[in-house]
Design an enzyme around this catalytic site. Structure first.
Site, PDB file in Angstrom:
ATOM      1  N   CYS A 151       0.858  -1.104   0.076  1.00 56.90           N
ATOM      2  CA  CYS A 151      -0.195  -0.038   0.237  1.00 56.90           C
ATOM      3  C   CYS A 151       0.972   1.186   0.039  1.00 56.90           C
ATOM      4  CB  CYS A 151      -0.958  -0.070   1.175  1.00 56.90           C
ATOM      5  SG  CYS A 151      -1.964  -1.389   1.255  1.00 56.90           S
TER       6      CYS A 151
ATOM      7  N   HIS B 170      -3.014   7.023   2.457  1.00 55.34           N
ATOM      8  CA  HIS B 170      -3.595   5.731   2.004  1.00 55.34           C
ATOM      9  C   HIS B 170      -4.891   5.512   2.361  1.00 55.34           C
ATOM     10  CE1 HIS B 170      -4.208   1.690   0.958  1.00 55.34           C
ATOM     11  NE2 HIS B 170      -3.958   1.092   1.863  1.00 55.34           N
TER      12      HIS B 170
ATOM     13  N   ASN C 165     -10.299  -0.263  -0.126  1.00 53.05           N
ATOM     14  CA  ASN C 165      -8.790  -0.112  -0.027  1.00 53.05           C
ATOM     15  C   ASN C 165      -8.209  -0.675  -1.366  1.00 53.05           C
ATOM     16  OD1 ASN C 165      -5.857  -0.607   0.424  1.00 53.05           O
ATOM     17  ND2 ASN C 165      -6.032  -1.539   2.437  1.00 53.05           N
TER      18      ASN C 165
END
Length: 321
Positions: free
Chosen positions: A115, A248, A278
């Protein structure tokens, strides 16, 4: 002095939005209330069976190139951040290069920092440009995380989505990226990983994403706050001088805790977690492109991009857009 500035952004989300209730209808043991309360996620996008990371990257890259007002052959460096590549090899970046029709022999390679991947890739591209070896880099985050999810594990499968975001980073006489910081600590690998491996033509171990949610939350909140303050200190800037924070997009509570740590209101945080879920390395450039195209982020605005991912890896970039 050579600087690196973002000249154009682009993004792509596959298919139509899949709601929490859609997942329930598909047999996932959850509810809309349960997911929204714990994560803030309401919908996500899932790639079709035939779509790969390079397919998503291709459309996002085309849009970024168009926004930058250049041609594909003007690109002289391609970096793709992904944890879900098309193949073991060649790189997704090389496949993207071919799909874009770029035949100038420019370097193309992948970055795997989960990520944090887009922040890692953007920082690497900036070093190439600052060195004078390259003038125009295509930096992409592209993921198809739906391929590595255990759909019987409601603690993880409801969290993730697929997508791609891209930027064109150009050499400039005007400051763009002002500071960056990258970090990793492999001792925490056990709290977020996909422990499977390919050996002898077979997948050995567990091929699905596994996560200790509470441990990841605590780690993420700490390092996102730390690394944002680190790049601000490098640039001699204060949180009050930042127009936008783009963390993020993992969990709305992580975004809220990070903003609180920096003394920033949520009105200055770009949040897409509710509609995208996500998307790992794609989440930051997806959010950036959305905010650029809807007019929130304007030229001259100061922006922090920051990510944290399995590994563990984390990093941040402070830039003038």
């Amino acid at each position: 002095m050579i600087y690196a500035r973002i000249a154009g952004t682009g993004s792509y989300l596959p298919g139509t939005a899949v709601s929490n209730n859609d997942l329930v209808a598909r047999g996932v043991d959850t509810s809309d209330d349960w997911v929204v309360e714990r994560t803030g996620i309401r919908t996500r996008h899932l790639a079709e069976a035939g779509q790969s990371a390079s397919d998503l990257a291709f459309i996002a890259a085309q849009r970024a190139i168009d926004a930058a007002g250049c041609a594909a052959d003007d690109i002289d460096l391609i970096i793709v951040a992904t944890s879900t590549p098309d193949y073991i090899f060649p790189s997704t970046a090389a496949l993207l290069q071919a799909k874009l029709g770029i035949r100038n022999g420019c370097p193309a390679f992948d970055v795997q920092a989960v990520c944090s991947g887009f922040v890692y890739a953007l920082t690497v591209a900036e070093k190439f440009i600052r060195s004078g070896s390259n003038k125009r880099a295509l930096v992409v985050g592209a993921e198809v995380f739906s391929r590595i999810l255990d759909w019987s594990d409601r603690g993880t499968c409801v969290l993730f989505g697929d997508g791609a975001g891209a930027v064109v980073l150009e050499a400039s006489e005007m400051p763009g990226i002002r500071a960056s910081a990258l970090h990793a600590d492999g001792s925490h690998h056990g709290i977020l990983n996909v422990p499977g491996a390919v050996c002898g033509g077979q997948v050995t171990g567990d091929p699905f994403l596994r996560m200790d949610g509470q441990a990841v939350f605590k780690f993420a909140v700490k390092v996102l706050g730390d690394v944002a303050l680190e790049v601000l200190e490098q640039a001699g800037a204060l949180p009050a001088q930042v127009d936008w924070l783009i963390p993020h997009q993992a969990n709305i509570r992580i975004l809220q805790a990070t903003a609180k740590r920096l003394g920033m209101s949520m009105e200055r945080v770009i949040s897409t977690v509710d509609r995208h879920g996500n998307t790992s390395a794609a989440s930051i450039p997806l959010a950036l492109d959305l905010a650029v195209r809807d007019g929130r982020i304007l030229h001259g605005h100061r922006v922090i991009l920051e990510g944290v991912g399995g590994g563990f890896t984390w990093g941040a970039v402070l830039l003038d857009f």
